[in-house]
Structures are given as C-alpha cells and as structure tokens.
Design a protein around this motif. Structure first.
Motif, mmCIF file in Angstrom:
data_model
loop_
_atom_site.group_PDB
_atom_site.id
_atom_site.type_symbol
_atom_site.label_atom_id
_atom_site.label_comp_id
_atom_site.label_asym_id
_atom_site.label_seq_id
_atom_site.Cartn_x
_atom_site.Cartn_y
_atom_site.Cartn_z
ATOM 1 N N ASP A 151 -4.464 -3.577 -5.710
ATOM 2 C CA ASP A 151 -5.091 -3.344 -4.277
ATOM 3 C C ASP A 151 -5.890 -4.642 -4.015
ATOM 4 O OD1 ASP A 151 -6.398 -2.704 -2.171
ATOM 5 O OD2 ASP A 151 -6.639 -0.388 -2.963
ATOM 6 N N VAL B 89 -9.478 -4.127 -2.802
ATOM 7 C CA VAL B 89 -10.237 -4.032 -3.962
ATOM 8 C C VAL B 89 -10.720 -5.222 -4.505
ATOM 9 C CG1 VAL B 89 -10.943 -2.737 -6.031
ATOM 10 C CG2 VAL B 89 -9.828 -1.405 -4.213
ATOM 11 N N GLU B 90 -9.616 -5.757 -4.840
ATOM 12 C CA GLU B 90 -10.108 -7.266 -5.578
ATOM 13 C C GLU B 90 -10.767 -8.120 -4.641
ATOM 14 O OE1 GLU B 90 -9.249 -7.780 -8.666
ATOM 15 O OE2 GLU B 90 -8.207 -5.549 -8.711
ATOM 16 N N PRO C 2 0.886 -1.054 0.006
ATOM 17 C CA PRO C 2 -0.010 0.026 0.084
ATOM 18 C C PRO C 2 1.018 1.286 -0.067
ATOM 19 C CG PRO C 2 -0.067 -0.983 2.223
ATOM 20 C CD PRO C 2 0.649 -1.900 1.445
ATOM 21 N N LYS D 22 -0.023 -1.571 -9.902
ATOM 22 C CA LYS D 22 -0.272 -1.413 -8.402
ATOM 23 C C LYS D 22 -1.446 -2.475 -8.452
ATOM 24 C CE LYS D 22 -1.366 1.146 -4.679
ATOM 25 N NZ LYS D 22 -1.795 0.122 -3.807
#
Length: 68
Positions: free
Chosen positions: A32, A35-36, A17, A30
């Motif tokens: 995340d 989110v995934e 992060p 990047k």
C-alpha cells in the motif's frame, strides 16, 4: 494477474488497490503506497523534530546526530 499466473509467475508484488485472486501456489505481496508514504513522512517529521529551536543538531534515539 491471470496472464502472469498462466505464464508461470509464482510471486507477484501488487501495488494496485485491489485484491488479486490467485491459485494457492502463487504468492502475492500487497504494497500500500499510501501507507508507505505516511511512514516515510512520519520519519522525516521525527528527524526534523530532532533539531532544537536554535538549529543545533541533537542526537537521535541511536545517539546519531542528524543535521545539515
């Protein structure tokens, strides 16, 4: 990251992060994970909603029946 760049790595996948500072010739993607995981959770919940109250599998948006 600095060691990777110094070692000649030209592409990095970043799961941390933090924002990585790299030279222009290095590509950074990047990812995340939070989110995934939210996206996966949404799809699982949507799949579960495709079942009706009686437990009969209904077709999804593509006409595919998803059930047990």
């Amino acid at each position: 990251c600095d060691r990777l760049v110094a070692g000649g790595v030209a592409s990095i996948v970043n799961f941390a992060p933090v924002v990585l500072q790299v030279p222009d010739h290095v590509e950074v993607r990047k990812v995340d994970l939070a989110v995934e995981l939210q996206i996966l959770s949404f799809h699982v919940a949507r799949r579960a909603d495709s079942m009706n109250v009686n437990g009969v599998a209904l077709p999804n948006d593509n006409g595919v029946v998803i059930g047990r």
